[in-house]
Design an enzyme around this catalytic site. Structure first.
Site, PDB file in Angstrom:
ATOM      1  N   LEU A 104      50.887  47.904  49.298  1.00 48.66           N
ATOM      2  CA  LEU A 104      50.494  47.203  50.527  1.00 48.66           C
ATOM      3  C   LEU A 104      51.634  47.081  51.553  1.00 48.66           C
ATOM      4  O   LEU A 104      51.881  46.002  52.095  1.00 48.66           O
ATOM      5  CB  LEU A 104      49.943  45.799  50.180  1.00 48.66           C
ATOM      6  CG  LEU A 104      48.702  45.814  49.278  1.00 48.66           C
ATOM      7  CD1 LEU A 104      48.481  44.456  48.623  1.00 48.66           C
ATOM      8  CD2 LEU A 104      47.462  46.201  50.076  1.00 48.66           C
ATOM      9  N   CYS A 163      42.885  45.681  45.697  1.00 44.83           N
ATOM     10  CA  CYS A 163      43.929  46.685  45.412  1.00 44.83           C
ATOM     11  C   CYS A 163      44.280  46.587  43.927  1.00 44.83           C
ATOM     12  O   CYS A 163      44.622  45.510  43.448  1.00 44.83           O
ATOM     13  CB  CYS A 163      45.169  46.429  46.265  1.00 44.83           C
ATOM     14  SG  CYS A 163      46.557  47.472  45.792  1.00 44.83           S
ATOM     15  N   LYS A 168      35.731  44.458  50.860  1.00 45.90           N
ATOM     16  CA  LYS A 168      35.948  45.715  50.121  1.00 45.90           C
ATOM     17  C   LYS A 168      35.930  45.426  48.631  1.00 45.90           C
ATOM     18  O   LYS A 168      36.797  44.734  48.093  1.00 45.90           O
ATOM     19  CB  LYS A 168      37.272  46.369  50.522  1.00 45.90           C
ATOM     20  CG  LYS A 168      37.421  47.749  49.890  1.00 45.90           C
ATOM     21  CD  LYS A 168      38.197  48.677  50.770  1.00 45.90           C
ATOM     22  CE  LYS A 168      38.316  50.065  50.201  1.00 45.90           C
ATOM     23  NZ  LYS A 168      39.219  50.879  51.002  1.00 45.90           N
ATOM     24  N   ASN A 225      36.890  50.396  46.361  1.00 46.66           N
ATOM     25  CA  ASN A 225      38.340  50.592  46.418  1.00 46.66           C
ATOM     26  C   ASN A 225      38.732  51.618  45.345  1.00 46.66           C
ATOM     27  O   ASN A 225      37.883  52.092  44.586  1.00 46.66           O
ATOM     28  CB  ASN A 225      39.053  49.247  46.184  1.00 46.66           C
ATOM     29  CG  ASN A 225      40.387  49.169  46.911  1.00 46.66           C
ATOM     30  OD1 ASN A 225      41.145  50.135  46.921  1.00 46.66           O
ATOM     31  ND2 ASN A 225      40.666  48.040  47.512  1.00 46.66           N
ATOM     32  N   GLY A 238      39.797  59.966  45.931  1.00 50.68           N
ATOM     33  CA  GLY A 238      39.462  61.386  46.048  1.00 50.68           C
ATOM     34  C   GLY A 238      38.204  61.758  45.278  1.00 50.68           C
ATOM     35  O   GLY A 238      37.529  60.893  44.706  1.00 50.68           O
TER      36      GLY A 238
HETATM   37  C1  DHB Z   1      46.905  50.057  48.219  1.00 46.19           C
HETATM   38  C2  DHB Z   1      45.946  49.123  48.466  1.00 46.19           C
HETATM   39  C3  DHB Z   1      44.659  49.347  48.032  1.00 46.19           C
HETATM   40  O1  DHB Z   1      43.663  48.473  48.239  1.00 46.19           O
HETATM   41  C4  DHB Z   1      44.383  50.516  47.338  1.00 46.19           C
HETATM   42  O2  DHB Z   1      43.156  50.738  46.879  1.00 46.19           O
HETATM   43  C5  DHB Z   1      45.346  51.436  47.101  1.00 46.19           C
HETATM   44  C6  DHB Z   1      46.614  51.204  47.547  1.00 46.19           C
HETATM   45  C7  DHB Z   1      48.325  49.845  48.536  1.00 46.19           C
HETATM   46  O3  DHB Z   1      48.748  49.624  49.654  1.00 46.19           O
HETATM   47  O4  DHB Z   1      49.090  49.903  47.584  1.00 46.19           O
END
Ligand code: DHB
Length: 313
Positions: free
Chosen positions: A75, A131, A169, A198, A223
């Site tokens: 992030l 994430c 998300k 995600n 992907g």
């Molecule tokens: C990041 C954040 C996400 O939500 C994701 O799916 C992949 C990477 C990130 O910034 O690390």
């Protein structure tokens, strides 16, 4: 004048195309976002922005694997206050909707980021609670109906009196029952759209050095490898909630056929991220053209007509 047959309405946002830029790819500057918008995307989503500048995880933080990428960016972002400038740059160069992806580690942090952006010229917020490899452990939020509800309430409250669509998300969570419970909690809390999905939790290990390849060891898979999983989750969401809530499909879209598949499963719009690395930013125009050819072949007036059509069978 040529009639636009691929425009859609997404929670009140008029999109000239159902294709959106997914969060995380080329979404850190106003210039790159405008470049994507001007390449045929109907809307763009920024990289996830948090309460304070964050350098992200140590490298290497992205690796190509069979049929996809594993990333552990961590992030990285300049923080909400600094990012406002990028929104201004975007708005000078594009009149397409810009959706800001936000994250935090507590309800208060989500509220702080949302409030900061409520003073900027943004069109919607995408709440990232999913994430799979953040230090903030935000995936824990995205797996909990209760926590999701509280984050949405906090964000709604923070942007008042501004009223813009809020999207959530969802995690790359294949536990369908839990996924539907999270979605239901979000709908009850007043979310305006669900983004599915995600990245999926993943890892790659170098057999010669015997170590995880990524600096942070674990990451998120994106992907073509995740496309059937993402389509299934969109399908389950539409099956459960129908047209009650718009769904934005994301995961492994490379060709117009992938976009059509997501829409038949129930997506009103779709997002493209890794696809840019496989093709180029020309992917947006290529897929837009492919959608029109599909409509012609099938004698369908507007792309909207195919949303959720797979559920007739
Ligand atoms: C990041 C954040 C996400 O939500 C994701 O799916 C992949 C990477 C990130 O910034 O690390």
């Amino acid at each position: 004048m040529l009639q636009n047959r691929i425009n859609v309405n997404l929670a009140g946002l008029a999109l000239s195309s159902p294709l959106m830029l997914a969060s995380g790819v080329l979404g850190q500057t106003g210039d790159s976002l405008a470049n994507i918008a001007n390449s045929g995307a109907g809307a763009v989503v920024t990289k996830s922005i948090g309460p304070a500048p964050n350098p992200g995880h140590p490298g290497p933080n992205i690796i190509e694997v069979d049929c996809g990428f594993i990333n552990s960016m961590g992030l990285p972002n300049p923080g909400a206050k600094n990012f406002i400038e990028e929104i201004k740059v975007f708005k000078e160069k594009s009149n397409k909707p810009i959706i800001v992806s936000i994250y935090g580690s507590t309800e208060e942090e989500y509220a702080f980021v949302a409030e900061t952006f409520s003073k900027a010229d943004i069109d919607a917020i995408e709440i990232n609670v999913s994430c799979p490899h953040s230090r903030e452990k935000i995936l824990n939020i995205g797996l909990s109906p209760e926590m999701v509800k509280n984050v949405i309430f906090a964000v709604k409250n923070a942007i008042r009196p501004k009223s813009i669509p809020l999207f959530l998300k969802l995690a790359g969570n294949t536990h369908i029952e839990n996924q539907l419970n999270v979605a239901k909690a979000a709908i009850d809390a007043g979310i305006d759209g669900l983004v599915a999905i995600n990245t999926l939790p993943a890892i790659a290990i170098d057999i010669w050095t015997e170590r995880p390849v990524l600096g942070f060891k674990i990451g998120g898979l994106s992907g073509p490898a995740i496309k059937p999983v993402a389509v299934r989750i969109v399908y389950e969401l539409f099956k459960k909630f129908g047209t009650q809530i718009p769904i934005i499909g994301v995961g492994g879209i490379i060709t117009w056929k992938d976009a059509v598949e997501f829409m038949l499963a129930g997506a009103t719009a779709v997002q493209i991220g890794s696809g840019i690395a496989y093709r180029n930013i020309t992917i947006f125009k290529e897929i837009n053209d492919g959608l029109v050819t599909y409509l012609n072949k099938k004698k369908i007036g507007n792309i909207r007509e195919i949303i959720g059509k797979a559920h007739r069978y």
